[in-house]
Design a protein around this motif. Structure first.
Motif, mmCIF file in Angstrom:
data_model
loop_
_atom_site.group_PDB
_atom_site.id
_atom_site.type_symbol
_atom_site.label_atom_id
_atom_site.label_comp_id
_atom_site.label_asym_id
_atom_site.label_seq_id
_atom_site.Cartn_x
_atom_site.Cartn_y
_atom_site.Cartn_z
ATOM 1 N N ARG A 22 0.834 -1.211 0.000
ATOM 2 C CA ARG A 22 0.000 0.000 0.000
ATOM 3 C C ARG A 22 0.867 1.258 0.000
ATOM 4 O O ARG A 22 0.610 2.204 -0.741
ATOM 5 C CB ARG A 22 -0.928 0.013 1.215
ATOM 6 N N ILE A 25 2.400 1.883 -3.309
ATOM 7 C CA ILE A 25 1.417 2.394 -4.272
ATOM 8 C C ILE A 25 1.224 3.889 -4.047
ATOM 9 O O ILE A 25 1.240 4.677 -4.992
ATOM 10 C CB ILE A 25 0.076 1.636 -4.157
ATOM 11 N N GLY A 32 -0.011 1.188 -11.506
ATOM 12 C CA GLY A 32 -0.939 0.300 -12.189
ATOM 13 C C GLY A 32 -0.241 -0.520 -13.253
ATOM 14 O O GLY A 32 0.505 0.022 -14.056
ATOM 15 N N LEU A 60 -5.207 -7.535 -0.400
ATOM 16 C CA LEU A 60 -5.094 -6.466 -1.393
ATOM 17 C C LEU A 60 -5.957 -6.741 -2.623
ATOM 18 O O LEU A 60 -6.483 -5.803 -3.225
ATOM 19 C CB LEU A 60 -3.629 -6.253 -1.773
ATOM 20 N N LEU A 65 -6.891 -3.546 -4.931
ATOM 21 C CA LEU A 65 -5.593 -2.933 -5.228
ATOM 22 C C LEU A 65 -4.709 -3.827 -6.088
ATOM 23 O O LEU A 65 -3.833 -3.334 -6.799
ATOM 24 C CB LEU A 65 -4.870 -2.570 -3.931
ATOM 25 N N GLU A 67 -4.628 -7.331 -8.806
ATOM 26 C CA GLU A 67 -5.396 -8.193 -9.704
ATOM 27 C C GLU A 67 -4.612 -9.469 -9.933
ATOM 28 O O GLU A 67 -3.401 -9.421 -10.184
ATOM 29 C CB GLU A 67 -5.609 -7.506 -11.051
ATOM 30 N N ILE A 76 -0.560 -4.713 -9.852
ATOM 31 C CA ILE A 76 -1.227 -3.552 -9.275
ATOM 32 C C ILE A 76 -2.379 -3.156 -10.192
ATOM 33 O O ILE A 76 -2.201 -3.024 -11.404
ATOM 34 C CB ILE A 76 -0.242 -2.365 -9.120
ATOM 35 N N ALA A 77 -3.557 -2.955 -9.607
ATOM 36 C CA ALA A 77 -4.720 -2.523 -10.382
ATOM 37 C C ALA A 77 -4.475 -1.127 -10.942
ATOM 38 O O ALA A 77 -3.794 -0.307 -10.313
ATOM 39 C CB ALA A 77 -5.974 -2.532 -9.509
ATOM 40 N N ALA A 80 -5.454 1.597 -8.549
ATOM 41 C CA ALA A 80 -5.052 1.355 -7.158
ATOM 42 C C ALA A 80 -4.648 2.645 -6.440
ATOM 43 O O ALA A 80 -5.033 2.868 -5.294
ATOM 44 C CB ALA A 80 -3.917 0.339 -7.095
ATOM 45 N N HIS A 81 -3.877 3.493 -7.103
ATOM 46 C CA HIS A 81 -3.407 4.727 -6.461
ATOM 47 C C HIS A 81 -4.587 5.616 -6.092
ATOM 48 O O HIS A 81 -4.679 6.101 -4.953
ATOM 49 C CB HIS A 81 -2.418 5.472 -7.360
ATOM 50 N N ARG A 83 -7.770 4.803 -5.752
ATOM 51 C CA ARG A 83 -8.611 4.121 -4.769
ATOM 52 C C ARG A 83 -8.006 4.232 -3.365
ATOM 53 O O ARG A 83 -8.684 4.569 -2.405
ATOM 54 C CB ARG A 83 -8.757 2.656 -5.174
ATOM 55 N N LEU A 84 -6.716 3.983 -3.276
ATOM 56 C CA LEU A 84 -6.038 3.982 -1.978
ATOM 57 C C LEU A 84 -5.918 5.387 -1.398
ATOM 58 O O LEU A 84 -6.170 5.591 -0.205
ATOM 59 C CB LEU A 84 -4.655 3.342 -2.118
#
Length: 126
Positions: A22, A25, A32, A60, A65, A67, A76-77, A80-81, A83-84
């Protein structure tokens, strides 16, 4: 940037792995589409049970975050950035900023004085 697992910590290793990813990210060192280490790589690198590493990575995936790409690995989705940071900003507002503002108001500071204090603190940061 290598994962830091602190075996002397009270925090379970799987949570340390998840939090490290996390943080990476948020910092932008993982973006991503980037691939993360496999559970086997975590297990051999840190001499931990693969199930422990898998538990952190599964968290995760559940958070959206990471996939899973069958037969290829974990990535990394793309969002992700965003969303987090959205989640962490809300947590910051509720857990840190709101109580700090409430304390300042109880001390008799006005909203304008609080804004001035924050502005000055930001200017003083390195």
């Amino acid at each position: 940037m290598e994962v830091v697992v602190d075996f002397s910590s009270q925090t379970p290793i799987y949570l340390q792995i998840a939090e490290d990813i996390r943080q990476r990210i948020i910092a932008g060192t993982l973006r991503g589409g980037d691939q993360v280490m496999s559970t086997t790589q975590y297990a051999t690198t840190y001499r931990i049970n693969p199930a422990t590493a898998n538990k952190g990575l599964t968290m995760l995936v559940e958070e959206g975050l990471l996939e899973k790409r069958r037969g290829i690995g974990m990535f990394i989705a793309d969002d992700a950035h965003e969303r987090l940071t959205s989640v962490r900003r809300a947590e910051y507002r509720d857990a840190i900023l709101s109580p700090a503002i409430s304390s300042g108001l109880l001390l008799g500071l006005t909203p304008d004085q609080l804004i001035d204090l924050v502005t000055q603190l930001v200017k003083d940061l390195p």
